[in-house]
Motif scaffolding. Structure first.
Motif, PDB file in Angstrom:
ATOM      1  N   ILE A  92       0.833  -1.210   0.000  1.00  0.00           N
ATOM      2  CA  ILE A  92       0.000   0.000   0.000  1.00  0.00           C
ATOM      3  C   ILE A  92       0.863   1.253   0.000  1.00  0.00           C
ATOM      4  N   LYS A  93       1.927   1.245   0.821  1.00  0.00           N
ATOM      5  CA  LYS A  93       2.806   2.410   0.884  1.00  0.00           C
ATOM      6  C   LYS A  93       3.490   2.640  -0.458  1.00  0.00           C
ATOM      7  N   ALA A  94       3.987   1.561  -1.068  1.00  0.00           N
ATOM      8  CA  ALA A  94       4.658   1.685  -2.359  1.00  0.00           C
ATOM      9  C   ALA A  94       3.686   2.202  -3.416  1.00  0.00           C
ATOM     10  N   LEU A  95       2.465   1.672  -3.427  1.00  0.00           N
ATOM     11  CA  LEU A  95       1.470   2.093  -4.411  1.00  0.00           C
ATOM     12  C   LEU A  95       1.140   3.581  -4.253  1.00  0.00           C
ATOM     13  N   LEU A  96       0.814   3.986  -3.039  1.00  0.00           N
ATOM     14  CA  LEU A  96       0.407   5.369  -2.804  1.00  0.00           C
ATOM     15  C   LEU A  96       1.539   6.347  -3.085  1.00  0.00           C
ATOM     16  N   PHE A  97       2.749   5.998  -2.648  1.00  0.00           N
ATOM     17  CA  PHE A  97       3.875   6.896  -2.861  1.00  0.00           C
ATOM     18  C   PHE A  97       4.204   7.057  -4.340  1.00  0.00           C
ATOM     19  N   VAL A  98       4.086   5.985  -5.117  1.00  0.00           N
ATOM     20  CA  VAL A  98       4.370   6.084  -6.553  1.00  0.00           C
ATOM     21  C   VAL A  98       3.306   6.942  -7.243  1.00  0.00           C
ATOM     22  N   VAL A  99       2.042   6.760  -6.879  1.00  0.00           N
ATOM     23  CA  VAL A  99       0.982   7.576  -7.470  1.00  0.00           C
ATOM     24  C   VAL A  99       1.240   9.049  -7.189  1.00  0.00           C
ATOM     25  N   VAL A 100       1.602   9.363  -5.943  1.00  0.00           N
ATOM     26  CA  VAL A 100       1.898  10.744  -5.578  1.00  0.00           C
ATOM     27  C   VAL A 100       3.132  11.248  -6.320  1.00  0.00           C
ATOM     28  N   ALA A 101       4.174  10.409  -6.380  1.00  0.00           N
ATOM     29  CA  ALA A 101       5.428  10.815  -7.021  1.00  0.00           C
ATOM     30  C   ALA A 101       5.259  11.070  -8.507  1.00  0.00           C
ATOM     31  N   GLU A 102       4.342  10.344  -9.146  1.00  0.00           N
ATOM     32  CA  GLU A 102       4.177  10.451 -10.593  1.00  0.00           C
ATOM     33  C   GLU A 102       3.388  11.682 -11.021  1.00  0.00           C
ATOM     34  N   MET A 103       2.720  12.362 -10.078  1.00  0.00           N
ATOM     35  CA  MET A 103       1.941  13.536 -10.447  1.00  0.00           C
ATOM     36  C   MET A 103       2.867  14.649 -10.936  1.00  0.00           C
ATOM     37  N   GLY A 104       2.840  14.901 -12.230  1.00  0.00           N
ATOM     38  CA  GLY A 104       3.699  15.918 -12.820  1.00  0.00           C
ATOM     39  C   GLY A 104       5.101  15.450 -13.126  1.00  0.00           C
ATOM     40  N   ASP A 105       5.377  14.161 -12.875  1.00  0.00           N
ATOM     41  CA  ASP A 105       6.710  13.621 -13.157  1.00  0.00           C
ATOM     42  C   ASP A 105       6.909  13.477 -14.663  1.00  0.00           C
ATOM     43  N   LYS A 106       8.179  13.411 -15.092  1.00  0.00           N
ATOM     44  CA  LYS A 106       8.432  13.385 -16.530  1.00  0.00           C
ATOM     45  C   LYS A 106       7.900  12.125 -17.196  1.00  0.00           C
ATOM     46  N   THR A 146       4.458  -1.059  -9.307  1.00  0.00           N
ATOM     47  CA  THR A 146       3.962  -1.279 -10.668  1.00  0.00           C
ATOM     48  C   THR A 146       2.510  -0.835 -10.798  1.00  0.00           C
ATOM     49  N   VAL A 147       1.677  -1.231  -9.843  1.00  0.00           N
ATOM     50  CA  VAL A 147       0.269  -0.806  -9.866  1.00  0.00           C
ATOM     51  C   VAL A 147       0.184   0.713  -9.756  1.00  0.00           C
ATOM     52  N   GLY A 148       1.016   1.298  -8.894  1.00  0.00           N
ATOM     53  CA  GLY A 148       1.020   2.750  -8.736  1.00  0.00           C
ATOM     54  C   GLY A 148       1.368   3.472 -10.027  1.00  0.00           C
ATOM     55  N   MET A 149       2.370   2.949 -10.750  1.00  0.00           N
ATOM     56  CA  MET A 149       2.752   3.555 -12.029  1.00  0.00           C
ATOM     57  C   MET A 149       1.614   3.461 -13.037  1.00  0.00           C
ATOM     58  N   MET A 150       0.946   2.304 -13.081  1.00  0.00           N
ATOM     59  CA  MET A 150      -0.151   2.132 -14.033  1.00  0.00           C
ATOM     60  C   MET A 150      -1.309   3.078 -13.713  1.00  0.00           C
ATOM     61  N   VAL A 151      -1.614   3.235 -12.424  1.00  0.00           N
ATOM     62  CA  VAL A 151      -2.694   4.138 -12.023  1.00  0.00           C
ATOM     63  C   VAL A 151      -2.340   5.578 -12.393  1.00  0.00           C
ATOM     64  N   ALA A 152      -1.122   6.007 -12.022  1.00  0.00           N
ATOM     65  CA  ALA A 152      -0.716   7.390 -12.255  1.00  0.00           C
ATOM     66  C   ALA A 152      -0.637   7.719 -13.744  1.00  0.00           C
ATOM     67  N   ASP A 153      -0.077   6.801 -14.533  1.00  0.00           N
ATOM     68  CA  ASP A 153       0.065   7.083 -15.961  1.00  0.00           C
ATOM     69  C   ASP A 153      -1.266   6.942 -16.695  1.00  0.00           C
ATOM     70  N   SER A 154      -2.172   6.122 -16.163  1.00  0.00           N
ATOM     71  CA  SER A 154      -3.532   6.083 -16.726  1.00  0.00           C
ATOM     72  C   SER A 154      -4.225   7.427 -16.501  1.00  0.00           C
ATOM     73  N   ILE A 155      -4.008   7.994 -15.309  1.00  0.00           N
ATOM     74  CA  ILE A 155      -4.554   9.321 -15.024  1.00  0.00           C
ATOM     75  C   ILE A 155      -3.967  10.339 -16.003  1.00  0.00           C
ATOM     76  N   GLY A 156      -2.666  10.218 -16.245  1.00  0.00           N
ATOM     77  CA  GLY A 156      -2.014  11.136 -17.170  1.00  0.00           C
ATOM     78  C   GLY A 156      -2.559  11.020 -18.578  1.00  0.00           C
ATOM     79  N   ILE A 157      -2.789   9.784 -19.026  1.00  0.00           N
ATOM     80  CA  ILE A 157      -3.259   9.554 -20.397  1.00  0.00           C
ATOM     81  C   ILE A 157      -4.726   9.953 -20.560  1.00  0.00           C
ATOM     82  N   ILE A 158      -5.547   9.496 -19.630  1.00  0.00           N
ATOM     83  CA  ILE A 158      -6.996   9.685 -19.777  1.00  0.00           C
ATOM     84  C   ILE A 158      -7.470  11.004 -19.184  1.00  0.00           C
TER      85      ILE A 158
END
Length: 235
Positions: free
Chosen positions: A5-19, A139-151
């Motif tokens: 859960i920590k890894a997922l949430l932190f990656v989602v947060v980290a990916e907001m606005g990330d390159k 991995t799940v966090g990256m998919m969630v964050a980048d799905s948000i970015g795409i959609i």
């Protein structure tokens, strides 16, 4: 499960606005959303598996208290990094000759090398001895964050100023970094003088990262480019 859960949430947060999230939005203007997500998934598995392996290896040789201090400092750096934002290099936007999925996977793998989400995965892996859960979470966090970015990139640009997203994400990282540091440093350092000095340094760094040298409106720029591109619709 806490590590997941920590890894997922932190990656989602980290990916907001990330390159890499910006790169996902840019790639979605060229290829189908499904192809971009498959490429992101492949790149994330390989890249973060490497990060988890490095983090697990380091934890075997570094005392746990030192690991926590390093992780705390890492979270502070990630917070400042998030406030500053990222921009996409032109080189990352060029098409390759390997087909959409492989092109996206290669671009993302390269973009993630040394990126804050990869470094954060190393830090969490060193702190928790649960490599499988951490890999799954990141991995799940990256998919969630980048799905948000795409959609949701266009919606976010229209309804939520990018600067707000960066500041909320950055503050979350710095809060957890400060909290972890507070519980890890020697008790002799928990006095008014050290705390005041810490707050002054953090305030200066926040100003430099979030105001003075920050990248602005990267999401809006990409969305504008997509609107002007006839292939920019999500397919």
């Amino acid at each position: 499960m806490t590590a997941f859960i920590k890894a997922l949430l932190f990656v989602v947060v980290a990916e907001m606005g990330d390159k890499t999230q910006l790169l996902a939005m840019a790639m979605a203007s060229k290829y189908k959303a499904k192809q971009v997500l498959i490429g992101v998934f492949i790149a994330t598995i390989f890249n973060h598996a490497l990060a988890v392996a490095v983090g697990s290896y380091l934890s075997a040789f570094i005392p746990m208290n030192n690991v926590k201090i390093v992780a705390a400092i890492s979270f502070l750096i990630f917070g400042l990094w998030t406030l500053r934002g990222d921009k996409i290099d032109d080189e990352n936007e060029k098409k390759a000759k390997f087909g959409p999925v492989v092109t996206v996977a290669i671009a993302f793998f390269i973009a993630e090398m040394g990126d804050k989400t990869q470094l954060m995965t190393v830090a969490i892996s060193a702190q928790y001895q649960q490599p499988i859960y951490i890999l799954m979470g990141t991995t799940v966090g990256m998919m969630v964050a980048d799905s948000i970015g795409i959609i949701g990139g266009a919606w976010m640009c229209k309804n939520i100023p990018e600067v707000y997203i960066k500041w909320i994400a950055g503050v979350i990282f710095m809060f957890f970094g400060t909290l972890t540091l507070y519980g890890s440093v020697p008790a002799s350092m928990l006095n008014a003088a050290y705390i005041s000095l810490y707050l002054i340094i953090i305030a200066v760094l926040i100003y430099l990262a979030g105001v003075k040298f920050a990248y602005h409106d990267e999401v809006s720029n990409i969305v504008s480019a997509e609107k002007s591109n006839p292939q920019s619709e999500i397919k």
